[in-house]
Design an enzyme around this catalytic site. Structure first.
Site, PDB file in Angstrom:
ATOM      1  N   ASP A 114      -8.446  -5.982  -5.355  1.00  0.00           N
ATOM      2  CA  ASP A 114      -8.113  -4.882  -4.442  1.00  0.00           C
ATOM      3  C   ASP A 114      -9.101  -3.736  -4.612  1.00  0.00           C
ATOM      4  O   ASP A 114      -9.142  -3.090  -5.659  1.00  0.00           O
ATOM      5  CB  ASP A 114      -6.687  -4.408  -4.727  1.00  0.00           C
ATOM      6  CG  ASP A 114      -6.136  -3.469  -3.667  1.00  0.00           C
ATOM      7  OD1 ASP A 114      -6.938  -2.813  -2.977  1.00  0.00           O
ATOM      8  OD2 ASP A 114      -4.900  -3.386  -3.553  1.00  0.00           O
ATOM      9  N   HIS A 126      -6.889  -6.082  -0.731  1.00  0.00           N
ATOM     10  CA  HIS A 126      -5.819  -5.111  -0.519  1.00  0.00           C
ATOM     11  C   HIS A 126      -4.744  -5.674   0.398  1.00  0.00           C
ATOM     12  O   HIS A 126      -4.959  -5.856   1.597  1.00  0.00           O
ATOM     13  CB  HIS A 126      -6.387  -3.822   0.076  1.00  0.00           C
ATOM     14  CG  HIS A 126      -5.373  -2.724   0.180  1.00  0.00           C
ATOM     15  ND1 HIS A 126      -4.595  -2.310  -0.881  1.00  0.00           N
ATOM     16  CD2 HIS A 126      -4.993  -1.945   1.238  1.00  0.00           C
ATOM     17  CE1 HIS A 126      -3.797  -1.346  -0.499  1.00  0.00           C
ATOM     18  NE2 HIS A 126      -4.009  -1.113   0.780  1.00  0.00           N
ATOM     19  N   SER A 151       0.854  -1.188   0.000  1.00  0.00           N
ATOM     20  CA  SER A 151       0.000   0.000   0.000  1.00  0.00           C
ATOM     21  C   SER A 151       0.895   1.245   0.000  1.00  0.00           C
ATOM     22  O   SER A 151       1.684   1.426  -0.911  1.00  0.00           O
ATOM     23  CB  SER A 151      -0.951  -0.032   1.199  1.00  0.00           C
ATOM     24  OG  SER A 151      -1.972   0.923   1.063  1.00  0.00           O
TER      25      SER A 151
END
Length: 527
Positions: free
Chosen positions: A405, A452, A185
């Site tokens: 995601d 994610h 991320s």
């Protein structure tokens, strides 16, 4: 109650003199002199259950065992507006001679201690930083503090690398033989930023689901917010997401040759949510006209209304109802509480316009995007395709991203990878004119169904770090690695699947157990 074992262990460890393993004792590191860095603590920690902060970097449930180590904490403060905190864990036995640094997530604001446990267990000296501020729920710390935004953007990670390696040298009496960085991320963005800005900091970099085009990603968040909150009925209630996902799979699941609840490459899916338009009663099996429009906008992604140019790619189809996906990031029960919307609002309201009165409803997807690109983009965006210096230094970059995601579209990872391919092909390194192949140093892996940084559907559990080590240390370039997870729709059954280097995807051979990786081969799919 006093833990006598821990007390005795600490006493024994602290009594160990400098030896061939240790150039000096853990406690003596507290007096180590470093440029613009103050060591605030240096403590021997015996092996035992992790007792640090619950997050970020892992769930608070459970207490994993942490090997004995010397924990060094410090503050990097080259000027009055700097306050970069970091932690470094040094194995007291079994050091593998290498250094590992962990990335952050979101707006950072805390040291991800739990993420440091695995590399320490592998024998690494490992470090992480808070990126120069405390508190990561928003970007209020950036208002009036441009230096702190720079710390968050790239400086804190680099400075931590420099100072932590100096401490490693002081403790063990030698430099690390190899250096690795790993993050997902925002940590994935940090990973790419290191390869671009500081190509000699790390030999191997693992970048997961990178928020690399920060200014445009967060514009995409505002785009989705505008779509979902256009009218009181524009958002999609979580109860409708299963119908949406099922309709996508009914239309596209067999495109990859196997009907298994996963899309190997969602780009080939042309599903239109208009087929779910409610005919009469509005219930969980259909979408209203306003909701159809919202889904279409999410799939399509943000565009400049004046030029028609794509600002950020849309979100792929196929995992809308997966746990923790759209229902958390884009279309929760309370429409305004979507995680994406908080990030979009704090980026523009605090990091760009630096005002509490900013309102997403008056956002201009032409003028305001350009302003954000000019003001914050140069600090936060890790989109430079010129990785020639990283390649020349012998660096290896492994990037992965989940197709499901709902935070960061996997299409953005493809965009960056292909931009590097184009650049390297056009501008080869003068020191290696014959080399125009990106996959010699950079490979991308896309994971069907994964959310994610993990979770979601499909083969969402895997070890990508070991293949990176093999690539750096043995020159074994990874063509695939194996992921595992639950069979889609049946959590009682397990499946394994090859995760292939882009542009290849896992194709079913036509025979064998469809839940066994051995029944698949990596090949380039026609689109």
């Amino acid at each position: 109650m006093v833990n006598r074992f821990a007390s005795v262990t600490a006493l024994v460890l602290s009594a160990v003199p400098a030896s061939p393993l240790f150039a000096q004792t853990c406690e003596s590191l507290a007096t180590l002199k470093l440029s613009h860095t103050v060591i605030t603590a240096s403590t021997l920690v015996p092996a035992g259950p992790f007792s640090g902060p619950a997050g970020p970097g892992g769930a608070a449930n459970g207490a994993p065992t942490v090997p004995a180590h010397c924990e060094v904490k410090g503050t990097i403060r080259p000027s009055p507006d700097f306050d970069i905190k970091f932690a470094l864990w040094l194995p007291v036995t079994g050091w593998n001679g290498k250094y590992h640094q962990e990335g952050n997530g979101g707006w950072a604001g805390a040291i991800p201690y739990r993420s440091m446990i695995d590399p320490l267990t592998r024998g690494y000296a490992t470090a992480a930083t808070d990126d120069g501020h405390e508190g990561g729920g928003d970007a209020a710390w950036a208002i009036g503090h441009p230096e702190k935004l720079i710390d968050f953007g790239y400086r804190a990670v680099h400075e931590t690398s420099v100072e932590a390696k100096a401490i490693v040298r002081a403790f063990y009496g030698r430099d690390p033989s190899l250096n690795y960085f790993e993050g997902c991320s925002d940590g994935g963005r940090e990973a790419l930023m290191e390869a671009q800005r500081y190509p000699e900091d790390f030999n191997g970099i693992l970048a997961g689901a990178p928020a690399s085009n920060w200014s445009h990603l967060f514009t995409g968040f505002v785009w989705n917010e505008r779509a979902a909150l256009e009218t009181p009925g524009s958002s999609i209630p979580p109860a409708k997401l299963p119908a949406l996902q099922n309709a996508v799979l009914a239309a596209c699941d067999s495109d990859d040759g196997l009907k298994d609840g996963l899309l190997s490459d969602p780009r080939s899916c042309r599903f239109d949510p208009g087929v779910l338009l409610c005919k009469a009663t509005d219930d969980s099996s259909c979408l209203t006209a306003a909701q159809v429009d919202t889904v279409r906008k999410i799939y399509a992604g943000a565009r400049n209304p004046r030029t028609g140019e794509q600002i950020f790619p849309g979100w792929p189809r196929g995992a809308e109802a997966a746990p923790g996906n759209w229902g958390a990031w884009i279309t929760p029960a309370n429409p305004a509480s979507a995680i994406q919307f908080n990030f979009g609002n704090t980026y523009y309201g605090q990091a760009v316009f630096e005002t509490a009165s900013w309102d997403f409803r008056v956002f201009d997807f032409d003028r305001d995007v350009l302003f954000g690109d000019a003001k914050a983009g140069p600090v936060l965006n890790a989109t430079n395709p010129d990785l020639r210096s990283f390649r020349a230094a012998g660096g290896k970059l492994l990037q992965y991203h989940g197709w499901g995601d709902a935070a960061i579209s996997a299409l953005s990872s493809i965009e960056y990878y292909e931009s590097v391919q184009t650049f390297v092909s056009k501008f080869p390194d003068a020191r290696s004119i014959a080399s125009r192949s990106t996959d010699e140093f950079f490979r991308l892996f896309l994971v069907p169904g994964m959310g994610h940084c993990g979770g979601g559907l499909g083969p969402n559990s895997f070890d990508a770090f070991t293949p990176l080590e093999s690539w750096v240390e043995k020159d074994i370039a990874p063509a695939q690695f194996i992921g595992s997870g639950n069979v889609t729709g049946d959590a009682t059954r397990k499946m394994t699947r090859p995760i292939c280097a882009y542009p290849s995807v896992a194709r079913y051979k036509g025979a064998g157990d469809p839940n066994d990786a051995a029944s698949f081969v990596c090949s380039v799919a026609a689109r």
